[in-house]
Design a protein around this motif. Sequence first.
Motif, mmCIF file in Angstrom:
data_model
loop_
_atom_site.group_PDB
_atom_site.id
_atom_site.type_symbol
_atom_site.label_atom_id
_atom_site.label_comp_id
_atom_site.label_asym_id
_atom_site.label_seq_id
_atom_site.Cartn_x
_atom_site.Cartn_y
_atom_site.Cartn_z
ATOM 1 N N SER A 5 0.745 -1.171 -0.015
ATOM 2 C CA SER A 5 0.067 -0.192 -0.083
ATOM 3 C C SER A 5 0.919 1.228 0.043
ATOM 4 O O SER A 5 0.571 2.369 -0.643
ATOM 5 N N ARG A 42 -7.642 -1.882 -7.430
ATOM 6 C CA ARG A 42 -8.037 -0.539 -7.100
ATOM 7 C C ARG A 42 -8.411 0.444 -8.234
ATOM 8 O O ARG A 42 -9.425 1.295 -7.932
ATOM 9 N N ARG A 90 -4.999 1.320 5.758
ATOM 10 C CA ARG A 90 -4.951 1.259 4.488
ATOM 11 C C ARG A 90 -5.919 1.663 3.404
ATOM 12 O O ARG A 90 -5.672 2.223 2.240
ATOM 13 N N ASP A 144 -4.951 4.254 0.439
ATOM 14 C CA ASP A 144 -5.435 4.023 -0.929
ATOM 15 C C ASP A 144 -6.400 5.094 -1.330
ATOM 16 O O ASP A 144 -6.306 4.997 -2.668
#
Length: 215
Positions: free
Chosen positions: A86, A121, A171, A175
């Motif tokens: 990450s 993602r 995280r 993100d």
Amino acid sequence: MPPFFVIAIDGPTASGKGTLARRLARHLGFAHLDSGLLYRAVGLALLKRGQEPADKMAAVAAAQALDPSGLSDPALRSEETGKAASVVAALPEVRAALLDFQRRFAATPPGGAPGAVLDGRDIGTVVCPDANAKIFLDAGVEERAARREKELRERGAPIIEGAVLRDLQERDARDRNRAVAPLVRAGDAYVLDTTGMDAEQAFSKALAYLRSRGL
Ligand code: DC
């Protein structure tokens, strides 16, 4: 529209992307790419050399040197590697170094497969903005933490009370708030909130959506 049917699945940590993507790929005979593994491999390369994930030069060099064909080290799945992933994933140069491989995977799925499922993602927003179908998988953070704890317990990994939830929140924030390719739902993605759903229900919902996209 790309020549192969491409399915983009994005969502936060422990939202069930991996399980859904693997299952769809198996069901449809599609190739599957867990793009998180690429970032994990970069993070792990640094950890193994005793380098800091935030060390930009080292992270970029590791991303450029990555061989995506050998992503089978069990250490890739550890929480420590996930955290490092990450951190390196916030570096634009690292993302740029991994982009081509992901796009090629979608453009020509390996093994002669008729399509590809990519999960991550930024698949629907950056890697494959023209994907035939986009799913944004979500679930409440507490439910995701409970699922992750169960997974860790099954693997026999040690669990510190509250630590999984805290790590997930950290995280998620990293993100979602990074400047480049943050975790964000593509405007044309189908949102599938799996809070209170099991893997089977998520799979049926996803399949119904894919049918509506012409699969
Ligand atoms: O999905 P995962 O937990 O294996 O991903 C590990 C990290 O990699 C995650 O915290 C963010 C990053 N990642 C990313 O930035 N873009 C992707 N397409 C996939 C993963």
